[in-house]
Design a protein around this motif. Structure first.
Motif: not given
Length: 357
Positions: A335-336, A338, A342, A351, A353-354
């Motif tokens: 979940e962490m 990219v 994506d 990137c 956002e994550k």
């Protein structure tokens, strides 16, 4: 089967190549590519990068242009399956919370090559309002030692590698600066601070070393052909810059004051937890006496009713790397990151956002 950077086969690359950065930020992508080409070469890692995830660290508040270039190179040139960009301090915090699951807060003191960062974390989330940066690191200490030696004894301005080794072998953090300065002014054997360092000639002497005190000659010259550096107050005056940058005209706080300033920016009810959970990382923490001096100065600056506790990891240099290994095994790791898919679909915005860097 996709590789998730497990255990010792992990690919964890600290974003700290010595010759490619200006003030800790990468500036030479051509040389960086050559480094990564060697590091990611098939001879070193017997893996398919299209099925591999990578964790890569970068400085706090890195420039957007550098982050975007890094995204493009990792995804488009090396074709990694997924990427996690983070800070070394975040990996250290993850390591600490994994080892101490009952703790809610910690303060990471990362003093490395280019600069020193003090970063508070709460439940593995960094508190940006408490981040403090001091523009003093190992590079500055080595350069200052080069200048002192070149002025007093021997021109060594072009011998960065050798003098860096001298710094690591001989320097220490003084517990009583003025008392040590008085000792350094004594003559002969009464000067217990004085040390003689044998420089390498890269022929018979491959690596420099400090002469045992019983072999030192206090009057006259050595009869051997060894090239000797005599170090006195440089031994403790150079690391002192970590505590008093103003000694060389850098108008910034030292590490103890920066820690207190960082903690005071946190909510009052959280401050006791930060004082009790200070984690030291980075090569500068390896100076003998560093932890003891920092604890003593913090004790004098912190509120009297709050206990101060400082953790010195067994290896403060690899502590973030070990945190990266633990993170790669985290059930929430997927979940962490990219993924390449994506990135190809959403570009750099996914990137941003994550990755909270």
């Amino acid at each position: 089967m996709k590789s998730r950077i497990p255990l010792d086969s992990s690919i964890f690359f600290p974003f700290r190549n010595l010759s490619l950065r200006c003030q800790g930020y990468l500036v030479n992508w051509d040389v960086q590519r050559k480094v990564w080409d060697h590091l990611f070469g098939k001879e070193m890692f017997k893996v398919d990068f299209a099925d591999t995830s990578i964790i890569i660290t970068e400085p706090y508040f890195n420039f957007t242009s550098i982050q975007e270039s890094m995204n493009e190179i990792l995804f488009e040139e090396y074709q990694f399956q997924s990427v996690l960009r983070t800070n070394a301090g975040s990996l250290s915090a993850h390591h600490y919370f994994h080892t101490n699951p009952k703790e809610l807060c910690c303060l990471v003191v990362d003093t490395g090559f280019s600069f020193t960062h003090i970063v508070p974390y709460c439940r593995s989330r960094k508190m940006k309002e408490g981040i403090r940066r001091i523009n003093v690191g190992g590079k500055l200490l080595t350069n200052h030692l080069k200048e002192i030696i070149s002025y007093r004894q021997l021109h060594v301005m072009d011998e960065t590698h050798v003098i860096n080794q001298v710094k690591e072998d001989v320097c220490y953090v003084s517990q009583q600066f003025y008392k040590d300065m008085e000792i350094a002014q004594q003559k002969g054997e009464e000067n217990t601070v004085m040390r003689d360092y044998v420089l390498p000639d890269f022929s018979s002497i491959k690596k420099g070393f400090c002469k045992p005190r019983e072999e030192m000659v206090f009057s006259g010259k050595y009869k051997t052909g060894e090239q000797i550096l005599r170090l006195v107050n440089e031994r403790f005056a150079v690391p002192e810059m970590l505590f008093h940058p103003s000694d060389i005209g850098i108008q910034e706080m030292g590490i103890p004051e920066a820690i207190v300033h960082s903690i005071q920016a946190m909510p009052e009810e959280m401050q006791p937890h930060f004082y009790q959970n200070i984690v030291l990382t980075g090569g500068n923490t390896l100076f003998p006496g560093f932890r003891e001096r920092l604890e003593a100065e913090l004790r004098s600056l912190a509120p009297a009713h709050l206990p101060v506790s400082i953790l010195m990891p067994e290896n403060p240099i690899t502590y973030p790397w070990e945190g990266g290994k633990l993170l790669a095994q985290n059930p929430d790791y997927e979940e962490m990151v990219v993924t390449r898919d994506d990135f190809e679909e959403n570009g750099h915005c996914v990137c941003e956002e994550k990755f909270d860097v």
